[in-house]
Design an enzyme around this catalytic site. Structure first.
Site, mmCIF file in Angstrom:
data_model
loop_
_atom_site.group_PDB
_atom_site.id
_atom_site.type_symbol
_atom_site.label_atom_id
_atom_site.label_comp_id
_atom_site.label_asym_id
_atom_site.label_seq_id
_atom_site.Cartn_x
_atom_site.Cartn_y
_atom_site.Cartn_z
ATOM 1 N N GLY A 18 -4.163 -0.685 3.057
ATOM 2 C CA GLY A 18 -4.459 -0.806 1.672
ATOM 3 C C GLY A 18 -5.271 -1.790 1.230
ATOM 4 N N GLU A 34 3.929 -7.243 8.698
ATOM 5 C CA GLU A 34 4.661 -7.473 9.889
ATOM 6 C C GLU A 34 6.156 -7.710 9.355
ATOM 7 O OE1 GLU A 34 1.902 -9.132 13.362
ATOM 8 O OE2 GLU A 34 1.652 -9.697 11.325
#
Ligand code: FES
Ligand code: FES
Lengths: 160, 317
Positions: B38, B278
């Site tokens: 995104g 992450e």
């Protein structure tokens, strides 16, 4: 050999060879690129289309088998005016799309589920989606989207 | 805790530009690759916020060495932070140029004018009004290009080769805590993760649905790492190179995730945002392994904890 079939309500005839797959003719010959090739061996669900009303992995269907069949892909879900199907709209609204690779398959699975079960429970949606692998979303928003579409279609009386 | 950006003395940076194009359109040039996380949406939201202009007006010009400059890789949880920052600076540079040139056109002072929804207007003389695109055309006649350019190029610090210590190893730090509920079937060894609760420090969630999506996806990947994903290599060959033998989580394997977004703003992030890609996944495997320990009292040190391993451990005890 020549085969004739209906795809997204349109009759088409094509010259195909016996080793071609349904996915190949949909994507390459007809240029309908919504259905994706993930694994090419029936394990990921990215190539899911409806074949005579049932979801199939189009990478496992040989093109000659499509002779006389009725096929539906995501492209065929648009209304005649080009409006998105409630399922497509719900996938956008629920934020269910990340990379998008699995989405056309998941939408076709959702579409078939809602025909039988217009108000599925979360569990039931998850069961139906078990053959559509998504690496991005963790499925939560895909399930949300299918349930959102179900509620909207029930409210709007749209059972298509 | 997760350190994001390359850090370690690496010349990590992102360059973006924002410029009015044809009537009603604004181009954002960035080569930041959007693989579904995104970053392009985030870039549009940021430029839209700075320029007080609806997102519909913006278009992204994607990575192309002829038309965009380096934005670095979509890795190391760095794009919202780096490219978000560069786009914010570029939009601010454009806004500054709009003020500079429009005040010349209006012959007003900067505080006496404003811009909103693509219109530029003077507070002094209500006849003085034009759109960003009219200003662009007027400037083009004078041989001036209306655009903004932004770069984010933070200093990074090499670690000491002896101690591995450095002033600041990574560019920024995010935090994520996750609690999971698991059921261990002691007959089959099957572990079911029933529910996950996450609290993630996003600094500032530019797109909260996107943050949730990353946490949910990260949880599924972390679950795969904890319980099923195992590449079996023998004599250099992968024995399970497909998804019927290398198992990844499906919709029936993943829990519902309840995400709480914590907004502990970062001083350098755009609007305070941090990277969360992450960090969204690293908490899951340890949480699941701890929950299994809590359930059956066995500590596992090797992933994935498959039903076979659970059964073998239970039989030993
Ligand atoms: S491409 Fe057909 S199931 Fe994966
Ligand atoms: S959205 Fe990327 S695989 Fe599903």
């Amino acid at each position: 050999m020549k085969i004739t079939f209906t795809i997204n309500n349109e009759e088409r005839s094509l010259e195909v060879s016996s080793h071609q797959r349904l996915l190949d003719i949909i994507r390459k010959d007809l240029g309908l690129t919504a259905a994706k090739e993930g694994c090419g061996k029936g394990e990921c669900g990215a190539c899911t289309v409806l074949f005579n009303g049932e979801p199939v992995a189009s990478c496992l269907v040989l093109a000659p088998q499509a002779d006389g069949a009725e096929i539906l892909t995501v492209e065929g879900l648009l209304s005649r005016e080009g409006e998105l199907h409630p399922l497509q709209q719900a996938f956008l609204d629920a934020g269910a799309v990340q990379c998008g690779f699995c989405i056309p398959g998941s939408i076709m699975t959702g579409y078939r589920l809602l025909q039988d079960n217009p108000e599925p429970e979360r569990e039931e949606v998850c069961q139906a989606l078990a053959g559509n692998i998504c690496r991005c979303t963790g499925y939560q928003k895909i399930v949300d989207a299918i349930q959102l579409a179900a509620r909207r279609m029930q409210a709007g009386g749209d059972s298509s | 805790m997760f350190g994001f950006g390359y850090g370690e003395g690496f010349p990590d940076h992102s360059i973006a530009s924002v410029e009015p194009a044809g009537e009603g359109r604004i181009l954002i040039r960035t080569s930041a690759a959007d693989v579904g996380q995104g970053v392009q949406t985030v870039a549009v939201q940021i430029a839209s916020e700075v320029l007080k202009l609806d997102p519909e007006h913006f278009e992204i010009v994607e990575g192309d060495t002829h038309t965009t400059q380096n934005a670095g890789s979509s890795s190391a949880t760095r794009q919202t932070y780096f490219t978000g920052h560069a786009v914010k600076e570029a939009a601010e540079d454009l806004l500054g140029n709009i003020y500079h040139y429009a005040s010349q056109e209006f012959t007003t002072n900067h505080p006496e004018m404003g811009t909103r929804d693509g219109r530029i207007f003077s507070h002094v003389n209500s006849d003085d009004e034009m759109t960003i695109w009219e200003l662009k055309d007027r400037l083009a006649n004078r041989g001036i290009e209306l655009k903004g350019r932004g770069t984010f190029f933070p200093r990074t610090y090499k670690p000491d080769p002896e101690t591995g210590q450095s002033e600041k190893v990574y560019v920024g730090y995010s935090y994520h805590t996750q609690v999971v509920e698991v059921v261990v079937d002691t007959v089959t060894g099957q572990v079911t993760v029933e529910k996950a609760y996450s609290a993630i420090d996003a600094g500032k969630a530019i797109n909260p649905a996107g943050v949730e999506g990353q946490v949910e996806g990260g949880t599924a990947q972390g679950l795969g790492m904890a319980l099923m994903e195992e590449q079996i290599i023998e004599e250099g060959r992968t024995l399970n190179p497909d998804m019927s033998r290398y198992l990844v989580p499906t919709a029936v394997d993943v829990p519902e995730v309840e995400t709480v977004i914590v907004e502990n703003e970062d001083t350098d992030g755009p609007f305070g945002a941090k990277g969360i890609g992450e960090p969204a996944m690293i908490a899951t495997a340890p949480a699941i392994i701890n929950a299994i320990y809590d359930a059956i009292g066995v500590r596992f040190y090797q992933l994935p904890v498959t039903p076979e391993k659970i059964k073998a451990a239970l039989e030993q005890n």
